[in-house]
Design a protein around this motif. Structure first.
Motif, PDB file in Angstrom:
ATOM      1  N   UNK A  81       0.963  -1.254   0.068  1.00 26.58           N
ATOM      2  CA  UNK A  81      -0.032   0.006   0.021  1.00 26.58           C
ATOM      3  C   UNK A  81       0.912   1.142   0.023  1.00 26.58           C
ATOM      4  N   UNK A  82       0.632   2.160  -0.948  1.00 31.26           N
ATOM      5  CA  UNK A  82       1.426   3.355  -0.914  1.00 31.26           C
ATOM      6  C   UNK A  82       0.808   4.379   0.067  1.00 31.26           C
ATOM      7  N   UNK A  83       1.664   5.445   0.349  1.00 31.25           N
ATOM      8  CA  UNK A  83       1.496   6.335   1.274  1.00 31.25           C
ATOM      9  C   UNK A  83       0.078   7.189   0.990  1.00 31.25           C
ATOM     10  N   UNK A  84       0.023   7.347  -0.385  1.00 23.73           N
ATOM     11  CA  UNK A  84      -1.318   8.089  -0.789  1.00 23.73           C
ATOM     12  C   UNK A  84      -2.424   7.307  -0.507  1.00 23.73           C
ATOM     13  N   UNK A  85      -2.591   6.082  -0.428  1.00 27.72           N
ATOM     14  CA  UNK A  85      -3.781   5.253  -0.418  1.00 27.72           C
ATOM     15  C   UNK A  85      -3.872   5.162   1.201  1.00 27.72           C
ATOM     16  N   UNK A  86      -2.689   4.950   2.010  1.00 26.91           N
ATOM     17  CA  UNK A  86      -2.937   4.719   3.321  1.00 26.91           C
ATOM     18  C   UNK A  86      -3.324   6.206   3.903  1.00 26.91           C
ATOM     19  N   UNK A  87      -2.770   7.343   3.515  1.00 25.78           N
ATOM     20  CA  UNK A  87      -3.524   8.611   4.138  1.00 25.78           C
ATOM     21  C   UNK A  87      -4.934   8.594   3.735  1.00 25.78           C
ATOM     22  N   UNK A  88      -5.405   8.344   2.556  1.00 26.56           N
ATOM     23  CA  UNK A  88      -6.711   8.507   2.254  1.00 26.56           C
ATOM     24  C   UNK A  88      -7.745   7.563   3.060  1.00 26.56           C
ATOM     25  N   UNK A  89      -7.099   6.284   3.062  1.00 28.38           N
ATOM     26  CA  UNK A  89      -7.791   5.274   4.006  1.00 28.38           C
ATOM     27  C   UNK A  89      -8.158   5.848   5.552  1.00 28.38           C
ATOM     28  N   UNK A  90      -7.086   6.264   6.072  1.00 31.27           N
ATOM     29  CA  UNK A  90      -6.987   6.610   7.406  1.00 31.27           C
ATOM     30  C   UNK A  90      -7.977   7.999   7.602  1.00 31.27           C
TER      31      UNK A  90
END
Length: 114
Positions: free
Chosen positions: A1-10
């Motif tokens: 999981x890239x940082x962008x997807x992680x940030x969006x999910x959180x």
């Protein structure tokens, strides 16, 4: 999981979690006296229009968050239109969109409540 997807999910989880107590209280108490119908309607119209943008994006957290907002705001407007309680209504007294029915009946009369 890239940082962008992680940030969006959180952030999606946090935004949704921040709104759950508001929705739970509205469902539990049916007290939406602090909301205005114009605000709820504008929010719902904006969400429907925003859907045009969201569906142009690839599947991801924004779809989940937007879906949550669509459902939440539609539920709030539905509860409001169904006749949310207003603090001026007497317990157990019928009400209509924040107007106590006895207030509506007594409007313009010289009678006062005991």
């Amino acid at each position: 999981m890239d940082v962008w997807l992680l940030a969006g999910s959180v952030s999606t989880a946090l935004f949704a979690a921040a709104n759950v107590p508001m929705l739970a209280k509205a469902v539990r108490t049916r007290d939406l006296s602090s909301y205005s119908l114009p605000s709820l309607m504008v929010s719902n119209v904006a969400n429907v229009i925003h859907t045009v943008y969201v569906v142009s994006l690839p599947w991801g957290p924004i779809w989940v968050l937007h879906g949550f907002y669509l459902i939440t705001m539609a539920a709030m407007a539905t509860l409001y239109l169904a006749g949310a309680k207003h603090p001026s209504a007497l317990p157990g007294e019928p009400h209509l969109h924040g107007v106590s029915m006895s207030h509506a009946r007594d409007a313009g009369s010289d009678r006062t409540r005991p």
